[in-house]
Design a protein around this motif. Structure first.
Motif, mmCIF file in Angstrom:
data_model
loop_
_atom_site.group_PDB
_atom_site.id
_atom_site.type_symbol
_atom_site.label_atom_id
_atom_site.label_comp_id
_atom_site.label_asym_id
_atom_site.label_seq_id
_atom_site.Cartn_x
_atom_site.Cartn_y
_atom_site.Cartn_z
ATOM 1 N N ASP A 281 2.832 9.586 8.620
ATOM 2 C CA ASP A 281 2.124 9.427 7.458
ATOM 3 C C ASP A 281 2.811 8.486 6.730
ATOM 4 O O ASP A 281 4.037 8.577 6.401
ATOM 5 N N VAL A 282 2.135 7.909 6.069
ATOM 6 C CA VAL A 282 2.566 6.740 4.958
ATOM 7 C C VAL A 282 1.968 7.125 3.540
ATOM 8 O O VAL A 282 0.680 7.337 3.190
ATOM 9 N N GLY B 122 -2.205 6.989 4.333
ATOM 10 C CA GLY B 122 -2.774 7.518 5.385
ATOM 11 C C GLY B 122 -1.914 7.690 6.816
ATOM 12 O O GLY B 122 -0.686 7.313 6.500
ATOM 13 N N ARG B 123 -2.454 7.942 7.716
ATOM 14 C CA ARG B 123 -1.392 7.867 9.034
ATOM 15 C C ARG B 123 -1.790 6.885 9.945
ATOM 16 O O ARG B 123 -2.760 6.093 10.153
ATOM 17 N N VAL B 124 -0.482 6.317 10.403
ATOM 18 C CA VAL B 124 -0.578 5.181 11.240
ATOM 19 C C VAL B 124 0.014 5.534 12.432
ATOM 20 O O VAL B 124 0.937 6.461 12.729
ATOM 21 N N ALA B 125 -0.277 4.956 13.822
ATOM 22 C CA ALA B 125 0.191 5.173 15.118
ATOM 23 C C ALA B 125 0.509 4.060 15.946
ATOM 24 O O ALA B 125 -0.333 2.947 15.577
ATOM 25 N N MET C 90 -4.114 3.933 7.001
ATOM 26 C CA MET C 90 -3.482 3.420 5.689
ATOM 27 C C MET C 90 -3.745 1.888 5.167
ATOM 28 O O MET C 90 -4.194 1.190 6.206
ATOM 29 N N ARG C 91 -3.939 1.793 4.141
ATOM 30 C CA ARG C 91 -4.250 0.439 3.476
ATOM 31 C C ARG C 91 -2.671 -0.137 2.725
ATOM 32 O O ARG C 91 -2.580 0.902 2.011
ATOM 33 N N MET C 92 -2.411 -1.142 2.867
ATOM 34 C CA MET C 92 -1.259 -1.639 2.232
ATOM 35 C C MET C 92 -1.628 -3.163 1.756
ATOM 36 O O MET C 92 -2.201 -3.834 2.012
#
Length: 259
Positions: free
Chosen positions: A42-43, A237-240, A188-190
């Motif tokens: 999770d980010v 959001g979550r990143v994989a 996730m958005r960055m």
């Protein structure tokens, strides 16, 4: 070669589209200590859950701009391996640290701090102890390109990224075209805020502490001392590993200025 592979990263930055995939994820429970490889994470606004929440401070340096004990002062710090007592709750969890000799200590144990230096102590910062921004990103191509310049295959962990991106196309340093743009990575958005200015830490091989001064010299000569990029979270959001990475400027720079 497919047409979208012939587009440059700058072209994609202009028009959006997929720029790559997540090749690896890492967090560093203790600043400058060993990395923890992740399959997914999770980010939040404060970066990857559990990333760099703990750090050691040097005696007499608390009022300085950079009080942290790091690989620059203790090259063997990357051979100390932290792990979370409660991996499902990394931001709230205690941390155990395995030393190079195989002993294991609680991160707050004064014996561990004593091993690292006289007057050294540990602190926890819930917002994370980051040199610049909470997210650090590098491409497989950038790592390989610097390796080619110095004639060595480089362990990407000497650059201590959170996200390793395998990009489309054949450019040597593709992530530099993303500065000033948004990326969508999994859930996730960055925002990609700036290039990552490097220091002597990149010369030190993780684990072995062997030094190769040619690495920083090459980065200075070819890339204005910068390699990889820094960013900040726009939408948690979550990143994989394996997630596609897209240019996504729905939250453009003009909409997030001054945040």
């Amino acid at each position: 070669m497919a047409a979208h592979h012939q587009m440059s990263q700058r072209d994609r930055a202009e028009g959006g589209g997929q720029v790559g995939r997540v090749a690896a994820l890492w967090r560093y429970p203790v600043k400058s200590m060993g990395a923890e490889a992740l399959h997914e994470v999770d980010v939040s606004w404060k970066g990857l859950a559990g990333d760099r929440r703990w750090a050691f401070i040097r005696d007499g340096m608390v009022r300085s701009g950079f009080p942290w004990l790091t690989i620059r002062e203790r090259p063997d710090m990357s051979a100390y391996h932290p792990s979370f007592v409660e991996p499902d709750r990394p931001d709230a969890s205690g941390v155990l640290v395995r030393t190079p000799s195989g002993d294991e200590f609680d991160v707050v144990d004064p014996v561990l701090a004593g091993q690292l230096g006289e007057g050294v102590r540990v602190i926890k910062q819930d917002r994370g102890v980051f040199d610049a921004m909470p997210l650090s990103v590098i491409s497989t191509q950038a790592c390989a390109s610097i390796g080619a310049l110095v004639g060595a295959e480089l362990d990407v962990l000497r650059f201590r990224p959170n996200l390793l991106i395998d990009t489309l196309g054949e450019e040597a340093f593709p992530e530099e075209a993303w500065v000033g743009h948004m990326l969508r990575v999994g859930g996730m958005r960055m925002r990609v805020d700036q290039r990552d200015k490097r220091c002597v830490m990149v010369n030190i091989e993780p684990g072995t502490t062997r030094r190769n001064r040619a690495i920083l010299r090459a980065i200075a000569r070819e890339r204005q001392v910068c390699l990889g990029v820094y960013g900040s979270t726009v939408e948690p959001g979550r990143v994989a590993v394996g997630d596609p990475v897209w240019l996504d400027d729905r939250y453009g720079p003009e909409r997030t200025a001054g945040r």
